[in-house]
Write an enzyme that holds these catalytic residues in place. Sequence first.
Site, short mmCIF file in Angstrom:
data_model
loop_
_atom_site.label_atom_id
_atom_site.label_comp_id
_atom_site.label_asym_id
_atom_site.label_seq_id
_atom_site.Cartn_x
_atom_site.Cartn_y
_atom_site.Cartn_z
N ASP A 1 0.84 -1.20 0.00
CA ASP A 1 0.00 0.00 0.00
C ASP A 1 0.87 1.25 0.00
OD1 ASP A 1 0.90 -0.08 2.59
OD2 ASP A 1 -1.09 0.06 3.52
N SER A 2 2.20 1.07 0.03
CA SER A 2 3.12 2.20 -0.20
C SER A 2 2.91 2.76 -1.60
CB SER A 2 4.58 1.76 -0.01
OG SER A 2 4.83 0.56 -0.72
N LYS B 1 -1.14 -9.51 2.73
CA LYS B 1 -0.47 -8.99 3.93
C LYS B 1 -1.42 -8.05 4.65
CE LYS B 1 2.92 -5.68 3.90
NZ LYS B 1 2.37 -4.72 4.86
N GLU C 1 -1.59 -5.46 8.47
CA GLU C 1 -0.72 -4.81 9.46
C GLU C 1 -1.24 -4.97 10.88
OE1 GLU C 1 0.14 -0.69 8.61
OE2 GLU C 1 0.99 -1.16 6.64
N GLU D 1 9.17 -3.97 10.81
CA GLU D 1 9.60 -2.67 10.25
C GLU D 1 10.09 -1.71 11.34
OE1 GLU D 1 6.97 -0.88 7.38
OE2 GLU D 1 8.07 1.04 7.41
O1 KIV Z 1 3.45 -1.17 1.71
C1 KIV Z 1 4.64 -1.53 1.73
O2 KIV Z 1 5.43 -1.23 0.85
C2 KIV Z 1 5.08 -2.31 2.87
C3 KIV Z 1 6.53 -2.70 2.91
C4 KIV Z 1 7.33 -1.57 3.39
C5 KIV Z 1 6.75 -3.91 3.73
O3 KIV Z 1 4.31 -2.64 3.72
#
Ligand code: KIV
Length: 306
Positions: free
Chosen positions: A55-56, A124, A126, A193
């Site tokens: 989600d980055s 994934k 969080e 992280e």
């Molecule tokens: O969204 C993302 O890019 C991430 C990574 C930094 C692990 O969660």
Amino acid sequence: MSSGSREQSDRRPVTITRLNEMQEANEPITMITAYDFPSAQVIEEVGVEIVLVGDSAANCVLGYDSTVPVGMDEMTMLTKAVRRGLRTPLLVGDLPFGSYEASNELAIASAQRLVKEAGCDAVKLEGGGASVERAAAIIGAGIPVMGHVGLTPQTATALGGMKAQGRTADVAIKVAEDAIALDQAGCFAIVIEAVPQAVAEMFSAKLNAITIGIGAGNRTDGQVLVLHDLVGFNAGHVAKFVKSYADVRGEMKRGVEGYVSEVRSGAFPGPEHVYSVDPSELERLQQRLNREDLGSTFSWDWEPLS
Ligand code: KIV
């Protein structure tokens, strides 16, 4: 191709079983984010074990100022593009903020969408707390889950901002508890992280799950970086743990400047960029244009520029 990497055509798709073998053999696992088709093709050519459509993307490609606003439609569209460019890495789709927290049903539906529509192998999410139950529910529905502890950008405000976690024993124990709970829920991997290396090492060794560090030192089973950070495509501040291996932004700027300057000077397009036509065809064209009277108020008599 980097030395030591296998020929692209020899590589087999990466499975969780293969990742567990690498963990067992202490072979470092490489993970990278990607958000589009050409980047995925480059990553496929190099060969990495895991690709995360993180989600980055919110910051790196969509221009939001945090990961919070990005939604399922946007993530699904980006993930589909990455899928088209990949053959071998395990593809993990990131569940965006608001797509899993409210109920197990919502979490399963969102995870299924990333698997069915976008072709992900795993998803994934969080945090600990309620996310542990959501992870267990998704795993129960047959979809592998990667957890994410320490600095969790979706809830960074509650953590006091985008800063390292676990630098006091009180916070470190919370990070460890979240990781252990996700491990026990059956996550196949956990991202850690922005946690001190010594702290990450302490509990990483106790987990069955594959640990992937970002800003957590080199004692985890693997490493992940955001693609746009590691190739130097992002503008502005980068976190302490980022290493840039290229200057894509500078190179792109040089390309755009070159084009703009040559269009303005008339140097582009040059003779090598234009199509030719036989003069007799041009002559015929001119006659047809006049005969067919395509524009009665327009004269088709013209002389080509020399
Ligand atoms: O969204 C993302 O890019 C991430 C990574 C930094 C692990 O969660």
